[in-house]
Design an enzyme around this catalytic site. Sequence first.
Site, PDB file in Angstrom:
ATOM      1  N   ALA A 181     -49.488  29.896 -76.644  1.00  0.00           N
ATOM      2  CA  ALA A 181     -48.821  28.938 -75.746  1.00  0.00           C
ATOM      3  C   ALA A 181     -47.321  29.172 -75.921  1.00  0.00           C
ATOM      4  O   ALA A 181     -46.679  28.572 -76.763  1.00  0.00           O
ATOM      5  CB  ALA A 181     -49.214  27.511 -76.119  1.00  0.00           C
ATOM      6  N   ALA A 182     -46.786  30.084 -75.121  1.00  0.00           N
ATOM      7  CA  ALA A 182     -45.555  30.767 -75.528  1.00  0.00           C
ATOM      8  C   ALA A 182     -44.243  30.279 -74.900  1.00  0.00           C
ATOM      9  O   ALA A 182     -43.181  30.483 -75.495  1.00  0.00           O
ATOM     10  CB  ALA A 182     -45.695  32.254 -75.250  1.00  0.00           C
ATOM     11  N   PRO A 224     -40.960  28.187 -73.714  1.00  0.00           N
ATOM     12  CA  PRO A 224     -40.046  29.151 -73.080  1.00  0.00           C
ATOM     13  C   PRO A 224     -39.773  30.409 -73.905  1.00  0.00           C
ATOM     14  O   PRO A 224     -39.026  31.279 -73.459  1.00  0.00           O
ATOM     15  CB  PRO A 224     -38.752  28.331 -72.929  1.00  0.00           C
ATOM     16  CG  PRO A 224     -38.790  27.375 -74.081  1.00  0.00           C
ATOM     17  CD  PRO A 224     -40.228  27.026 -74.281  1.00  0.00           C
ATOM     18  N   ASP A 281     -48.960  27.376 -80.884  1.00  0.00           N
ATOM     19  CA  ASP A 281     -47.948  26.316 -80.882  1.00  0.00           C
ATOM     20  C   ASP A 281     -48.368  25.400 -79.727  1.00  0.00           C
ATOM     21  O   ASP A 281     -47.887  25.538 -78.609  1.00  0.00           O
ATOM     22  CB  ASP A 281     -46.573  26.960 -80.660  1.00  0.00           C
ATOM     23  CG  ASP A 281     -45.435  25.976 -80.822  1.00  0.00           C
ATOM     24  OD1 ASP A 281     -45.540  25.083 -81.682  1.00  0.00           O
ATOM     25  OD2 ASP A 281     -44.428  26.107 -80.080  1.00  0.00           O
ATOM     26  N   CYS A 333     -45.161  19.807 -82.103  1.00  0.00           N
ATOM     27  CA  CYS A 333     -43.930  19.060 -82.342  1.00  0.00           C
ATOM     28  C   CYS A 333     -44.246  17.566 -82.209  1.00  0.00           C
ATOM     29  O   CYS A 333     -43.516  16.810 -81.586  1.00  0.00           O
ATOM     30  CB  CYS A 333     -42.806  19.490 -81.406  1.00  0.00           C
ATOM     31  SG  CYS A 333     -43.233  19.407 -79.682  1.00  0.00           S
TER      32      CYS A 333
HETATM   33  N1  SAM Z   1     -44.119  28.179 -78.273  1.00  0.00           N
HETATM   34  C1  SAM Z   1     -43.131  27.712 -77.312  1.00  0.00           C
HETATM   35  C2  SAM Z   1     -41.739  27.997 -77.848  1.00  0.00           C
HETATM   36  O1  SAM Z   1     -41.571  28.025 -79.059  1.00  0.00           O
HETATM   37  O2  SAM Z   1     -40.825  28.231 -77.050  1.00  0.00           O
HETATM   38  C3  SAM Z   1     -43.311  26.246 -77.019  1.00  0.00           C
HETATM   39  C4  SAM Z   1     -44.703  25.942 -76.522  1.00  0.00           C
HETATM   40  S1  SAM Z   1     -44.948  24.292 -75.975  1.00  0.00           S
HETATM   41  C5  SAM Z   1     -45.116  23.443 -77.440  1.00  0.00           C
HETATM   42  C6  SAM Z   1     -46.571  24.374 -75.392  1.00  0.00           C
HETATM   43  C7  SAM Z   1     -46.749  25.241 -74.164  1.00  0.00           C
HETATM   44  O3  SAM Z   1     -48.141  25.313 -73.853  1.00  0.00           O
HETATM   45  C8  SAM Z   1     -46.083  24.705 -72.913  1.00  0.00           C
HETATM   46  O4  SAM Z   1     -45.252  25.698 -72.380  1.00  0.00           O
HETATM   47  C9  SAM Z   1     -47.244  24.419 -71.946  1.00  0.00           C
HETATM   48  O5  SAM Z   1     -46.924  24.707 -70.601  1.00  0.00           O
HETATM   49  C10 SAM Z   1     -48.299  25.379 -72.457  1.00  0.00           C
HETATM   50  N2  SAM Z   1     -49.695  24.986 -72.190  1.00  0.00           N
HETATM   51  C11 SAM Z   1     -50.199  23.783 -71.858  1.00  0.00           C
HETATM   52  N3  SAM Z   1     -51.547  23.862 -71.751  1.00  0.00           N
HETATM   53  C12 SAM Z   1     -51.889  25.130 -72.049  1.00  0.00           C
HETATM   54  C13 SAM Z   1     -53.121  25.838 -72.106  1.00  0.00           C
HETATM   55  N4  SAM Z   1     -54.266  25.231 -71.860  1.00  0.00           N
HETATM   56  N5  SAM Z   1     -53.086  27.149 -72.408  1.00  0.00           N
HETATM   57  C14 SAM Z   1     -51.909  27.783 -72.674  1.00  0.00           C
HETATM   58  N6  SAM Z   1     -50.722  27.164 -72.640  1.00  0.00           N
HETATM   59  C15 SAM Z   1     -50.719  25.858 -72.324  1.00  0.00           C
END
Ligand code: SAM
Length: 476
Positions: free
Chosen positions: A125-126, A128, A194, A247
């Site tokens: 879950a990458a 931004p 994440d 977070c």
């Molecule tokens: N790892 C990122 C960083 O350090 O910049 C922050 C990630 S943020 C905590 C979680 C991310 O997961 C969001 O961008 C969201 O859009 C995405 N997300 C939500 N549901 C998801 C899913 N089912 N599969 C993959 N990504 C998902």
Amino acid sequence: MHDNTYLPDHFLRHIAAIMPAHLAMEEFVASCRRPLRRSIRVNTLKISVSDFVAKMAPLGWQLDAVPWCDTGFWLTRADETVPLGNTAEHLSGLFYIQEASSMLPVTALFASDKIKTDGMLLDAAAAPGSKTTQIAALMNNQGMLVANEYSSSRLKVLSANIQRCGVTNVGLTHFDAKVFGQWLPETFDAILLDAPCSGEGTVRKDEDALRNWSLERIEEIAAVQAGLLESAFHALKPGGVLVYSTCTLSQQENQAICQSLLDKFGDALSFDSLASLFPGAEQACTAEGYLHVWPQIFDSEGFFVARLRKHHSVPNTMFKPGKLGKFPFSPLPAKEADPMAHDIAATFGVALQGQLFGRNDEIWCFPALFEQVQGKLRFDRIGFKLAETFKKGYRLTHEWALAHGDLATRGFVELDNTNAREFMMGRDVWPEQEAGAGEVIVRYQGHTLGMGKWVGSRVKNALPRELVRDTNLFAE
Ligand code: SAM
């Protein structure tokens, strides 16, 4: 002090019930209302920490080390007129603006003696991209990192950050991360999940983060997180290491998610203790060895980090290969690839690494390990676009320049401050140096801003339109 920070009573009661005995609620509330300290991470794909510190000191940048990340610093600037994101050093990818506690998960992943930095890694879950770029720097652009993001708009930001930071070993995908366990079982040497979460730890940067807070919402998100973690666990090779982070502060989204994996797979995994990850880590360590970072402990955002090892395979009832469209790339024949690599080395003194693939009029450079996942997953982008071809030759891309331009020993032009500002505003420039011919890497203080082309004594601007900035650019 953020007096408007929304901290509803039912949330505070919920937190008071789980706050460890050695911490005080008053300090929790006070820290939630205090603005966050600014922090950045130096991008070692482009500059060493010592060179960065030496470069920024004369500009009045005070950098105080983040104890859990060798490349992380809290930043105080003597002059804040130019937004941090518009400084020349940010535009050329020398650093990433990242909250200090958000550096912890990747530190925990790479502190494991099981990590394989030239292996196949997944950032599930990458966007931004703060952790994707942190991981790629620790891999030194070797191996391959699959960076996945579910949201289309956030995927674009992720892609831009990867390019700005000169990351070349990433394959970008756009799926619900629960597909990885089905499509790519036991594929990855290491995984970061994440996870999407309720964001209780983020109130210091977003005073409205808790506007829609409710226990029902937490339970809903927790169900998603448990599914994502189980799927990621299936995608992990036996012997591999996985970090689960959020977070947020609620146990339902943190400890309980880790416990659900233990309940399901028993001795197939164990969690490592992170108590000695860095001096002082024990203050945030739970009985299980997880880091539960309350905002008042390190004066940061709230965070949760757990690291597990997979000891052996588990039955995977999820397995179901994904449907793939036709792969639009084909390997570039040696008779085209070799002269191109030779040409680039002769003009810029830079060697090409990775494998070249073609698609219509584009030439791409894929990470060396790409073959391991070829045909198993549909990618949005793989590695980086090296060039666009046309009738009489090819044009090297902005992203190639940002990844390799600092290493060039020839074929570059060094701009002064005025010309560098003009260039970033999308204008052509007339540098005070003997004119060259053809394509040229454009640099400022040794770091690449983009590509240009000599036309007489003028350098024609080839900056992609979306990167042109017209106001409040770095100082004169
Ligand atoms: N790892 C990122 C960083 O350090 O910049 C922050 C990630 S943020 C905590 C979680 C991310 O997961 C969001 O961008 C969201 O859009 C995405 N997300 C939500 N549901 C998801 C899913 N089912 N599969 C993959 N990504 C998902």
